[in-house]
Design a protein around this motif. Structure first.
Motif, PDB file in Angstrom:
ATOM      1  N   ALA A  17      92.664  56.077  36.784  1.00 43.19           N
ATOM      2  CA  ALA A  17      91.296  55.565  36.733  1.00 43.19           C
ATOM      3  C   ALA A  17      91.204  54.345  35.815  1.00 43.19           C
ATOM      4  N   LEU A  18      91.836  54.421  34.638  1.00 42.10           N
ATOM      5  CA  LEU A  18      91.813  53.300  33.700  1.00 42.10           C
ATOM      6  C   LEU A  18      92.504  52.068  34.281  1.00 42.10           C
ATOM      7  N   GLN A  19      93.635  52.276  34.919  1.00 37.84           N
ATOM      8  CA  GLN A  19      94.370  51.153  35.490  1.00 37.84           C
ATOM      9  C   GLN A  19      93.633  50.536  36.670  1.00 37.84           C
ATOM     10  N   ALA A  20      92.972  51.383  37.478  1.00 38.81           N
ATOM     11  CA  ALA A  20      92.185  50.854  38.585  1.00 38.81           C
ATOM     12  C   ALA A  20      91.035  49.999  38.076  1.00 38.81           C
ATOM     13  N   PRO A  76     102.863  60.915  29.896  1.00 34.87           N
ATOM     14  CA  PRO A  76     102.461  59.660  29.252  1.00 34.87           C
ATOM     15  C   PRO A  76     102.509  58.454  30.187  1.00 34.87           C
ATOM     16  N   ALA A  77     103.231  58.569  31.298  1.00 33.00           N
ATOM     17  CA  ALA A  77     103.391  57.430  32.202  1.00 33.00           C
ATOM     18  C   ALA A  77     102.300  57.360  33.256  1.00 33.00           C
ATOM     19  N   VAL A  78     101.881  58.521  33.791  1.00 30.77           N
ATOM     20  CA  VAL A  78     100.899  58.507  34.878  1.00 30.77           C
ATOM     21  C   VAL A  78     100.165  59.843  34.918  1.00 30.77           C
ATOM     22  N   ASP A  79      98.840  59.775  34.866  1.00 30.16           N
ATOM     23  CA  ASP A  79      97.995  60.948  35.065  1.00 30.16           C
ATOM     24  C   ASP A  79      96.658  60.475  35.641  1.00 30.16           C
ATOM     25  N   VAL A  80      95.771  61.419  35.906  1.00 29.77           N
ATOM     26  CA  VAL A  80      94.546  61.056  36.619  1.00 29.77           C
ATOM     27  C   VAL A  80      93.679  60.086  35.814  1.00 29.77           C
ATOM     28  N   LYS A  81      93.618  60.267  34.513  1.00 27.41           N
ATOM     29  CA  LYS A  81      92.779  59.363  33.731  1.00 27.41           C
ATOM     30  C   LYS A  81      93.410  57.983  33.632  1.00 27.41           C
ATOM     31  N   ARG A 139      92.136  48.324  42.081  1.00 23.28           N
ATOM     32  CA  ARG A 139      92.560  49.478  42.873  1.00 23.28           C
ATOM     33  C   ARG A 139      93.836  49.196  43.656  1.00 23.28           C
ATOM     34  N   LYS A 140      94.022  47.960  44.133  1.00 17.89           N
ATOM     35  CA  LYS A 140      95.244  47.628  44.863  1.00 17.89           C
ATOM     36  C   LYS A 140      96.472  47.845  43.983  1.00 17.89           C
ATOM     37  N   PHE A 192      85.841  54.530  32.971  1.00 23.98           N
ATOM     38  CA  PHE A 192      86.927  55.093  33.769  1.00 23.98           C
ATOM     39  C   PHE A 192      87.618  56.236  33.040  1.00 23.98           C
ATOM     40  N   LEU A 193      87.590  56.220  31.704  1.00 28.92           N
ATOM     41  CA  LEU A 193      88.090  57.365  30.962  1.00 28.92           C
ATOM     42  C   LEU A 193      87.262  58.605  31.272  1.00 28.92           C
ATOM     43  N   VAL A 194      85.951  58.457  31.337  1.00 28.72           N
ATOM     44  CA  VAL A 194      85.069  59.584  31.661  1.00 28.72           C
ATOM     45  C   VAL A 194      85.378  60.115  33.058  1.00 28.72           C
ATOM     46  N   ILE A 195      85.593  59.214  34.016  1.00 32.97           N
ATOM     47  CA  ILE A 195      85.928  59.633  35.377  1.00 32.97           C
ATOM     48  C   ILE A 195      87.245  60.406  35.381  1.00 32.97           C
ATOM     49  N   GLY A 196      88.244  59.878  34.688  1.00 33.41           N
ATOM     50  CA  GLY A 196      89.534  60.559  34.626  1.00 33.41           C
ATOM     51  C   GLY A 196      89.453  61.901  33.933  1.00 33.41           C
TER      52      GLY A 196
END
Length: 290
Positions: free
Chosen positions: A252-255, A244-249, A260-261, A173-177
């Protein structure tokens, strides 16, 4: 394509060492730290547990990628979800390495270090308190209960299996982000930032969106923010609070880690709280739009 490749590799190279640090700490928590330790450290009252967990983030010298598997492991060890999420958000924003980097980047404006510390900690605590009220267990992946410390499995085996499992889970998911960050990065026209500083509303919104899109490591983003010479300090602080709180990667990591929900609910909440907090703390510390 050359720019895309450069940004993609840079994001991966920046994040990977701290991702490894995160999964190693995660494995150590699972293998060597008894669950009763967390029961003693954090009170049962969420109103107190959330800020205490948020303040604990100052002790972890890592970035946002490493905090995800650690927060996941804390939940497995019985830590309240809201408290673990507060730690997840605070660790990459207020740890010593990030604050020192911010001090170096903003040598002419030392207030930025304290503003970032307050903004990052407030964001973590507020999001944690809100999640305590609105969060639902069904929004997250089923958890593995690791509170039984006497199942007879060797500690070394637990450590190695946890490290390998966590790394395999989040690395993809890091790669996806990173790919998403690189794609958005090359779509932003060169020189666009020069025309933004004249409108404070546009500045705040754009800097928050850039923080989300660029997906910079929290230990390097201060130097990027300082380079935006036409942007007011409030805009720079919003950039340093949201990133630091929220970005695209991170989404992806959190999903991949929590489901995903969870991600589709947690990311917008975090973005809004971080943006509002950054503006409020910026007004408090800088006393105006500049």
């Amino acid at each position: 394509m050359q720019t895309w490749s450069t940004v993609f590799i840079a994001v991966c190279v920046q994040a990977t060492p701290f991702l490894v640090l995160g999964v190693v700490v995660s494995g150590a928590i699972a293998a060597f730290v008894p669950a009763r330790v967390f029961a003693k450290l954090l009170p049962d009252n969420p109103a107190l547990a959330v800020p205490i967990a948020g303040m604990c983030g100052i002790a972890l010298p890592g970035c946002e990628c490493g905090s995800v598997p650690i927060a996941n492991r804390l939940m497995d060890r019985g830590v309240r979800t809201s408290a673990a999420l507060a730690f997840l958000l605070s660790a990459p924003a207020i740890n010593p390495i990030v604050l020192v980097a911010t001090a170096v980047a903003f040598q002419n404006e030392p207030r930025m270090v304290w503003a970032r510390l307050v903004g990052g900690l407030l964001t973590a605590v507020i999001v944690g308190w809100i999640w305590e009220r609105i969060g639902r267990p069904e929004w997250m992946k089923p958890r593995v209960d690791l509170r039984d410390d006497d199942d007879g499995t060797p500690k070394s085996r637990i450590f190695l299996s946890t490290v390998a499992g966590d790394f395999a889970q989040v690395a993809g998911f890091l790669v996806i982000g990173a790919a998403a960050a690189a794609t958005f990065n090359v779509l932003i026209p060169a020189g666009f930032m020069e025309h933004v500083g004249s409108s404070i509303v546009l500045t705040i919104v754009l800097m928050a969106c850039l923080a989300f899109i660029l997906a910079l490591c929290s230990e390097a983003d201060a130097f990027v923010a300082a380079a935006f010479t036409t942007i007011p300090f409030i805009g720079k602080l919003v950039f340093l609070t949201v990133g630091p709180a929220v970005d695209v990667k991170l989404v992806a990591l959190q999903a991949g880690t929590f489901g995903r929900k969870f991600a589709v609910r947690f990311a917008p909440l975090t973005f809004i709280v971080a943006l509002v907090t950054g503006v409020g703390v910026g007004l408090l510390f800088f006393g105006g739009w500049r």
